[in-house]
Structures are given as C-alpha cells and as structure tokens.
Motif scaffolding. Structure first.
Motif, PDB file in Angstrom:
ATOM      1  N   SER A   1       0.821  -1.209   0.000  1.00 48.19           N
ATOM      2  CA  SER A   1       0.000   0.000   0.000  1.00 48.19           C
ATOM      3  C   SER A   1       0.856   1.261   0.000  1.00 48.19           C
ATOM      4  O   SER A   1       1.940   1.290   0.585  1.00 48.19           O
ATOM      5  CB  SER A   1      -0.916   0.023   1.232  1.00 48.19           C
ATOM      6  OG  SER A   1      -1.842  -1.027   1.196  1.00 48.19           O
TER       7      SER A   1
ATOM      8  N   SER B   1      -3.914   3.343  -0.566  1.00 50.15           N
ATOM      9  CA  SER B   1      -4.307   2.756  -1.841  1.00 50.15           C
ATOM     10  C   SER B   1      -3.406   1.560  -2.104  1.00 50.15           C
ATOM     11  O   SER B   1      -2.195   1.632  -1.888  1.00 50.15           O
ATOM     12  CB  SER B   1      -4.154   3.759  -2.983  1.00 50.15           C
ATOM     13  OG  SER B   1      -4.297   3.107  -4.244  1.00 50.15           O
ATOM     14  N   ASP B   2      -3.982   0.454  -2.557  1.00 50.55           N
ATOM     15  CA  ASP B   2      -3.173  -0.702  -2.920  1.00 50.55           C
ATOM     16  C   ASP B   2      -3.248  -0.991  -4.425  1.00 50.55           C
ATOM     17  O   ASP B   2      -2.969  -2.100  -4.873  1.00 50.55           O
ATOM     18  CB  ASP B   2      -3.553  -1.944  -2.109  1.00 50.55           C
ATOM     19  CG  ASP B   2      -5.017  -2.335  -2.273  1.00 50.55           C
ATOM     20  OD1 ASP B   2      -5.716  -1.718  -3.104  1.00 50.55           O
ATOM     21  OD2 ASP B   2      -5.462  -3.256  -1.569  1.00 50.55           O
ATOM     22  N   GLU B   3      -3.625   0.030  -5.175  1.00 47.88           N
ATOM     23  CA  GLU B   3      -3.551  -0.102  -6.625  1.00 47.88           C
ATOM     24  C   GLU B   3      -2.083  -0.114  -7.049  1.00 47.88           C
ATOM     25  O   GLU B   3      -1.221   0.491  -6.418  1.00 47.88           O
ATOM     26  CB  GLU B   3      -4.282   1.065  -7.310  1.00 47.88           C
ATOM     27  CG  GLU B   3      -5.763   1.108  -7.028  1.00 47.88           C
ATOM     28  CD  GLU B   3      -6.520  -0.062  -7.624  1.00 47.88           C
ATOM     29  OE1 GLU B   3      -6.051  -0.606  -8.658  1.00 47.88           O
ATOM     30  OE2 GLU B   3      -7.553  -0.460  -7.050  1.00 47.88           O
TER      31      GLU B   3
ATOM     32  N   GLY C   1      -1.916   3.580  -8.438  1.00 47.51           N
ATOM     33  CA  GLY C   1      -1.717   3.869  -7.025  1.00 47.51           C
ATOM     34  C   GLY C   1      -1.218   5.281  -6.800  1.00 47.51           C
ATOM     35  O   GLY C   1      -1.658   5.968  -5.880  1.00 47.51           O
TER      36      GLY C   1
ATOM     37  N   ASP D   1       5.357   5.742  -0.222  1.00 49.08           N
ATOM     38  CA  ASP D   1       5.180   4.453  -0.871  1.00 49.08           C
ATOM     39  C   ASP D   1       6.147   3.420  -0.298  1.00 49.08           C
ATOM     40  O   ASP D   1       6.271   2.313  -0.823  1.00 49.08           O
ATOM     41  CB  ASP D   1       5.354   4.567  -2.391  1.00 49.08           C
ATOM     42  CG  ASP D   1       6.729   5.099  -2.792  1.00 49.08           C
ATOM     43  OD1 ASP D   1       7.576   5.306  -1.900  1.00 49.08           O
ATOM     44  OD2 ASP D   1       6.938   5.312  -4.005  1.00 49.08           O
TER      45      ASP D   1
END
Length: 466
Positions: free
Chosen positions: A230, A290-292, A297, A320
């Motif tokens: 994430s 966010s875990d895109e 992300g 990040d």
C-alpha cells in the motif's frame, strides 16, 4: 419467548457435570476455579459476569455435538467463546451455565486452486493470514485485534477491520460453515462455490449470530490473491469536522483501501506510547491507503492528498515505502490500548451513514463535555463505523454512572442520525437493552421466532445478541 430452566428433577449441577466429564476425553471438561475464572469475561469486562459450572474445550465437531446434547437434556446454558477478545460482552459467562471454548479447534486446509481455506474456529485471524500467504493468497478481514482474535469470534460478530471500506467484512468471505445446532445436530451450509443460491441463505444467517443460533465448528473461507503493498497518506486537521468532510469527499470520488480516523485524544495517547512525532496540537488525523499498482496507485495518492488539502488539512504526508506506511497503520491499530492506558474503557461501536459522520463525532464531543469524561473517537471512517472509547473509573460510582449514561447517549445519538448501535463488535449483553430501539417490535419478534425455531429451550448464549 424460550427460557432456560434448571436441570431435571433429581439432578444436581455436580451430577450433570460428572455426566459430561464421563462422556468426553480426559481433561476436556475443566472445573478448577483457578482456570474457569479466566473464562468468565471477554475483553468487555462485563461486571455482571456469572460463574460457569465448567469450561469445555473440544477438538472436533462430534465433541461439540456431545456437549450440546448434554446441555439440552439438562437445560444448561452454553456460552460459546473464541479468543475472549470480544468488546460487547457476547462471551460473558452466566451462573449455572458452561463456557464452550473453541480455542483447541485449530485445523486448516488451504486449496490454492479454488482460493479457499477450510478451517476450524479456534485459529487466530493472523494465523489464517499466515497460512494462506504461503500459497500467495490473502484473507482480507482485518480487525485491529487480528493478531489475537479468532476466526470463530470474527464469524460470530461479522467482524470488519481497517480494510473493509474496500474489501468488505467477514460475511463477504464466508462461503460455508459447519454448525452444531442446539439439539446437537450438525449441518453443513454452503461450500467452496462462489455462486450458490440453492435454498435460503442460511450461511449468512449464522454469520453475526453471536453463538445464539448454533456453534460454528468449521468455516470455508474465500481468499484473494496476495494484496499489493500500500501507498499511505497521513493528514492532520485542525478540527474533526474538517476531517470528516474530507472523508466524505474522498469516498465520493474513489474507493481507498483504507481510510481511518483518530481524534486528538487518540493522537496524543498513541504519541505518549510510540513517540512517532505525531502532531499533538491536531484536532484529528486521517490515515488513508491505496493498494492499486503502479501509476494507478500514484494517482490515488495524489487525489487523496489534494482532497485532504482542499478540506483544510494542516499537514499532508504520503509514502510508498511499505515499512514507513505500516508504521502509521500500526499507530492507528494501537489507538485502543494507548487510550486504555488512561483508564478502563467502555468501548462503543456505533456507525452512521457517511454524511452524518461529522454530526456523530461532534455530538460525541458534546456528550463527553456534558458528562465530564474523556471520550476518544477512532473510526473506520471510510464506512462510517466509529469506536468511541469512554475512559472511566469503575471504583468511582459517580464516574461510572456518568460513563454508563454517556454509553447510552452515544447509541441514542447514532440511532437519531440513522445509524446502528453496532457495526462490527456485535450486540452481546452490553448493548442488548438498545437493540429494540434500532430494530423495532416487529423485527425483534421476527428475530425471536428464528431463535425459538433453532433453539427452542433457549440454551444458546441466553441474554446476548437477540
């Protein structure tokens, strides 16, 4: 309404327990008070907890069947208990009953092909996560207590957690269960199928039933591919209303993997313990993730940060780096024990529709001032589920009276805003007096009809849930 009556004529409690001892393997039935006393309360520390006749720790479904057939014959209440981390008194022992602990039921089998795991209820949430991770899979429900709470308890309360804003709660991952009913009958419901609408949705009936309809002895869990790392955004705000408005703005534009809230009291309590350099002057803090993957992300994080800034954030920080991000997430998970260091807690679990979140949190602030109490609010803000933490002194009758009054006022406030008295902790015994206010007489009667059909003598967790 069904009620539990004493054991049959001529029976004594000692005779009944001796019969159970003889029917089960040596050591499975525990009557030593120095051991059974530790099973009287769950983490809610209900002061009205009773004293059980015995604690039973079965290993297999067949042994649970034996226990319930015996309990039914003697009209003895059965309180099913997982790891004892419940926060609403759902596993509080009752006088003259037994505690059926599932802690020894710990088998698990993982099928990577169907992305399912079949496990017994005594495994901890963290242990399930670890077992499935070996196969590159992930079990999403993640209560803050995931390292110490059991899958059986999670199923009993339909537990949620920090990532439920995107991934849902326990019921979304329970495909099937084996349940022992009050008469000792074992039934299998559902199974390793993603789509199955044959018959009524009975699996869902037992998820969240708090041990009042049957004892879950096995669960088939749906798994997902391993979660990506994430990216995390942390922001502080001068006021809780600004933070709540930012929550509404973010969820209106995207679906974050996490969106958590801490008020000033929680921030300072965590900083007292962890010394992370959190802003002690902030009115509120949000932790979003966010875990895109890749560019998606990065876009999510940029969007969240800009929305936070637009809604008055005094500081916005993003990372990040997985280790750094996990430190902020750990700070949010640590909020309850950090506030608990200030004194014993009455823990709430009220939720509202997102547009009412600011009114709920500011209303709780007003209740705290009115009752002259420290009430800290942490929240799974992305889905409107808050955990007000009422610090009180149980040795001070007047302080306790005000704390209990505030406890009820907070539930009344949530209901007045179209909310619920519990989002994920369950009703238990502590919230049972307010259940009728939320459901209404017709739905309460319907709940009771279901209870009576499955547990006609009322031996399963009487006084809790429904």
């Amino acid at each position: 309404m069904s009620t539990v009556e004493p054991a049959g004529a001529g029976d004594t409690a000692a005779d009944a327990v001796a019969e159970l001892v003889s029917a089960l393997p040596d050591g499975m039935v525990v009557t030593d008070p120095t051991i059974t006393d530790g099973y009287r309360q769950d983490r809610a520390l209900d002061p009205a907890a009773g004293t059980p006749l015995a604690v039973v720790r079965p290993h297999r479904t067949e042994q649970v069947q034996t226990v319930l057939r015996w309990a039914g014959a003697h009209r003895i209440p059965v309180i099913t208990r997982g790891a004892g981390t419940g926060l609403s008194g759902g596993a509080t022992a009752v006088d003259g009953g037994i505690v059926l602990s599932t802690e020894k039921m710990r088998d698990i089998t993982v099928d990577p092909v169907t992305r399912t795991a079949v496990c017994q209820p005594g495994l901890l949430n963290a242990e399930v996560k670890k077992a499935v991770a070996k196969h590159g899979l992930w079990y999403p429900p993640d209560p803050s207590s995931f390292e110490i709470c059991s899958i059986g308890g999670n199923i009993a309360t339909n537990a949620g957690g920090l990532c439920c804003v995107k991934y849902g709660v326990t019921t979304d991952y329970v495909l099937g269960v084996e349940v022992v009913l009050a008469d000792g009958t074992a039934v299998r419901l559902g199974g390793p199928r993603l789509k199955d609408v044959a018959g009524f949705s009975l699996t869902k009936l037992f998820v969240g039933s708090e041990g009042a309809l049957g004892v879950v002895t096995e669960a088939t869990l749906r798994l997902l591919p391993e979660q990506p790392s994430s990216c995390v955004v942390v922001a502080t705000f001068a006021s809780v209303r600004h933070a709540c408005e930012a929550v509404l703005a973010v969820t209106g534009r995207m679906r974050p993997a996490m969106l958590e809230f801490m008020d000033a009291a929680a921030i300072n309590a965590v900083e007292d313990k962890l010394r992370m350099g959190l802003d002690r002057k902030a009115g509120a803090m949000l932790v979003a993730a966010s875990d895109e993957r890749g560019a998606a992300g990065a876009e999510d994080i940029a969007l969240i940060g800009s929305v936070f800034t637009e809604h008055g954030a005094t500081e916005v920080y993003s990372t990040d780096d997985p280790t750094e991000g996990e430190e902020f997430i750990a700070a949010r998970r640590y909020a309850i024990p950090a506030v608990e260091a200030k004194g014993p807690l009455l823990l709430e679990d009220v939720g509202v529709p997102l547009p009412a979140l600011a009114d709920l949190v500011t209303g709780i602030e007003e209740i705290a001032a009115q009752q002259d109490l420290l009430i800290s609010v942490i929240a799974h803000a992305g889905d409107g589920n808050t955990h007000p933490l009422i610090v009180h002194d149980p040795t001070d009758p007047e302080n306790t009276r005000r704390a209990q009054l505030a406890y009820g006022q907070i539930m009344d406030l949530a209901l007045s805003l179209g909310g619920t008295i519990t989002g994920e902790h369950g009703v238990g015994r502590l919230k049972r007096p307010w259940l009728g206010d939320q459901l209404g007489p017709e739905v309460m009667a319907l709940n009771q009809r279901i209870k009576d059909a499955l547990d006609p003598t009322g031996i399963l967790n009487p006084g809790a849930g429904i």
